[in-house]
Design a protein around this motif. Structure first.
Motif, PDB file in Angstrom:
ATOM      1  N   GLU A 191      62.689   4.720 -11.182  1.00 23.28           N
ATOM      2  CA  GLU A 191      61.574   3.857 -10.793  1.00 23.28           C
ATOM      3  C   GLU A 191      60.351   4.684 -10.408  1.00 23.28           C
ATOM      4  O   GLU A 191      59.211   4.337 -10.763  1.00 23.28           O
ATOM      5  CB  GLU A 191      61.995   2.963  -9.616  1.00 23.28           C
ATOM      6  N   LYS A 192      60.571   5.770  -9.666  1.00 28.24           N
ATOM      7  CA  LYS A 192      59.459   6.620  -9.254  1.00 28.24           C
ATOM      8  C   LYS A 192      58.783   7.248 -10.468  1.00 28.24           C
ATOM      9  O   LYS A 192      57.548   7.259 -10.584  1.00 28.24           O
ATOM     10  CB  LYS A 192      59.945   7.697  -8.295  1.00 28.24           C
ATOM     11  N   ARG A 193      59.593   7.798 -11.387  1.00 29.77           N
ATOM     12  CA  ARG A 193      59.020   8.423 -12.588  1.00 29.77           C
ATOM     13  C   ARG A 193      58.281   7.406 -13.431  1.00 29.77           C
ATOM     14  O   ARG A 193      57.190   7.671 -13.936  1.00 29.77           O
ATOM     15  CB  ARG A 193      60.136   9.087 -13.428  1.00 29.77           C
ATOM     16  N   TYR A 194      58.886   6.235 -13.565  1.00 31.25           N
ATOM     17  CA  TYR A 194      58.259   5.197 -14.378  1.00 31.25           C
ATOM     18  C   TYR A 194      56.970   4.707 -13.721  1.00 31.25           C
ATOM     19  O   TYR A 194      55.978   4.424 -14.390  1.00 31.25           O
ATOM     20  CB  TYR A 194      59.231   4.019 -14.576  1.00 31.25           C
ATOM     21  N   GLY A 195      56.996   4.636 -12.381  1.00 26.22           N
ATOM     22  CA  GLY A 195      55.807   4.208 -11.675  1.00 26.22           C
ATOM     23  C   GLY A 195      54.652   5.181 -11.815  1.00 26.22           C
ATOM     24  O   GLY A 195      53.490   4.772 -11.934  1.00 26.22           O
ATOM     25  N   SER A 198      53.221   4.625 -15.220  1.00 26.03           N
ATOM     26  CA  SER A 198      52.701   3.275 -15.439  1.00 26.03           C
ATOM     27  C   SER A 198      52.130   2.739 -14.125  1.00 26.03           C
ATOM     28  O   SER A 198      52.675   1.785 -13.539  1.00 26.03           O
ATOM     29  CB  SER A 198      53.808   2.355 -15.968  1.00 26.03           C
ATOM     30  N   PRO A 199      51.029   3.342 -13.623  1.00 25.09           N
ATOM     31  CA  PRO A 199      50.509   2.983 -12.300  1.00 25.09           C
ATOM     32  C   PRO A 199      50.067   1.512 -12.189  1.00 25.09           C
ATOM     33  O   PRO A 199      50.031   0.962 -11.088  1.00 25.09           O
ATOM     34  CB  PRO A 199      49.317   3.925 -12.109  1.00 25.09           C
ATOM     35  N   TRP A 200      49.743   0.876 -13.322  1.00 25.40           N
ATOM     36  CA  TRP A 200      49.296  -0.528 -13.287  1.00 25.40           C
ATOM     37  C   TRP A 200      50.392  -1.490 -12.868  1.00 25.40           C
ATOM     38  O   TRP A 200      50.135  -2.628 -12.518  1.00 25.40           O
ATOM     39  CB  TRP A 200      48.736  -0.929 -14.643  1.00 25.40           C
ATOM     40  N   LEU A 201      51.663  -0.999 -12.870  1.00 25.87           N
ATOM     41  CA  LEU A 201      52.781  -1.850 -12.479  1.00 25.87           C
ATOM     42  C   LEU A 201      52.913  -1.942 -10.958  1.00 25.87           C
ATOM     43  O   LEU A 201      53.592  -2.823 -10.449  1.00 25.87           O
ATOM     44  CB  LEU A 201      54.085  -1.331 -13.070  1.00 25.87           C
ATOM     45  N   GLY A 202      52.309  -1.007 -10.253  1.00 30.19           N
ATOM     46  CA  GLY A 202      52.353  -1.036  -8.795  1.00 30.19           C
ATOM     47  C   GLY A 202      53.718  -0.684  -8.234  1.00 30.19           C
ATOM     48  O   GLY A 202      54.078  -1.154  -7.153  1.00 30.19           O
ATOM     49  N   ILE A 203      54.493   0.148  -8.942  1.00 24.19           N
ATOM     50  CA  ILE A 203      55.802   0.570  -8.453  1.00 24.19           C
ATOM     51  C   ILE A 203      55.620   1.785  -7.563  1.00 24.19           C
ATOM     52  O   ILE A 203      55.047   2.792  -7.981  1.00 24.19           O
ATOM     53  CB  ILE A 203      56.734   0.915  -9.637  1.00 24.19           C
ATOM     54  N   ASN A 204      56.079   1.705  -6.344  1.00 24.63           N
ATOM     55  CA  ASN A 204      55.953   2.836  -5.415  1.00 24.63           C
ATOM     56  C   ASN A 204      57.265   3.609  -5.328  1.00 24.63           C
ATOM     57  O   ASN A 204      58.323   3.040  -5.395  1.00 24.63           O
ATOM     58  CB  ASN A 204      55.584   2.313  -4.012  1.00 24.63           C
TER      59      ASN A 204
END
Length: 204
Positions: A191-195, A198-204
Motif C-alpha cells: 500500500e505504501k509503495r502503491y501510494g 499513485s499520490p492521487w489515491l490519497g493512500i498514506n
C-alpha cells in the motif's frame, strides 16, 4: 478456530451415500441470525423419534459412539444446498474431522473455512476405517495432521494428503481472514509503495 495438530477420539460410521445438507441440518434450523445452538438440529430427523425422544438406533446416540470426534462417511457427503449451518452443527457437536471418498464441493469449502478437517481416502481405505469404527472396542483413532496420518486402534497407519495451504491453516487455527492477516506486513508495504506511485489515491 481451534487448531488441529493431533486429535484422538472415537470415530462413528455413517456410510450411506449422498447424505445431503438438509439431512445434516434441516431447514427449520436456518432461521437464527447467529450460529448458536445448531447442535440441536444436527441430523435432527435421524437423531430423534417423532415424539421427540432420542432415537436409540441412531449411531451418535448410542453410548459406544456418543461424543465421537470423527465420522467416517459414505460418498458425496454434504451434497445438496450450500448451507454453512450444516458445518456449524457438526462443529458444535464436537466433530473435528470427516473421513470419506468424496465430499460435495461447497460443503468441503465450508468445512475448511470453519476448521473441520476432511480426509479423502480410497474406497478400500475408507472401508478399513469403517470396519474399525463399527467395533466399539476399537473405535478410537488418532489423526496427526502434521504428518498426515490416521492411526487405528491396532497400530495400523493410513496416510492421507491435504492441500498444503489448507493443512497449515488448520494447524494454525486460521480461517480465510486469518490467513490473509498473516501477510498484513506485506500488504501494508505494498500500500505504501502503491501510494507513493499513485499520490492521487490519497493512500498514506
Amino acid at each position: 478456530m481451534q487448531t488441529f495438530t493431533v486429535v484422538t477420539g472415537k470415530v462413528a460410521p455413517m456410510m450411506d451415500a449422498n447424505i445431503d445438507t438438509d439431512v445434516i441440518m434441516p431447514k427449520q434450523f436456518l432461521k437464527g441470525i447467529d450460529r448458536q445452538n445448531l447442535d440441536r438440529g444436527l441430523f435432527f430427523d435421524l437423531r430423534l423419534l417423532p415424539d421427540g425422544q432420542p432415537n436409540p438406533e441412531f449411531i451418535l446416540n448410542r453410548p459406544e459412539w456418543h461424543g465421537s470426534s470423527f465420522m467416517v462417511v459414505g460418498p458425496n457427503f454434504g451434497c445438496g444446498s450450500s448451507r454453512e449451518h450444516a458445518v456449524w452443527g457438526l462443529q458444535q457437536t464436537g466433530i473435528r474431522a470427516l473421513i470419506g471418498t468424496s465430499f460435495a464441493g461447497i460443503f468441503a469449502d465450508n468445512c475448511q473455512r470453519n476448521g473441520v478437517l476432511l480426509i479423502c481416502l480410497t474406497p478400500e481405505q475408507v472401508a478399513e476405517v469403517a470396519a474399525v469404527a463399527g467395533e466399539p472396542q476399537h473405535n478410537t483413532i488418532s489423526i496427526d495432521l502434521s504428518v498426515q496420518q490416521i492411526q487405528l486402534d491396532d497400530g495400523r497407519v493410513i496416510g492421507f494428503k491435504l492441500d498444503e495451504r489448507n493443512r497449515l491453516a488448520l494447524m494454525k487455527g486460521l480461517d480465510a481472514i486469518g490467513v490473509t492477516m498473516e501477510y498484513q506486513g506485506e500488504i501494508r508495504d505494498f500500500e505504501k509503495r502503491y501510494g507513493v506511485g499513485s499520490p492521487w489515491l490519497g493512500i498514506n
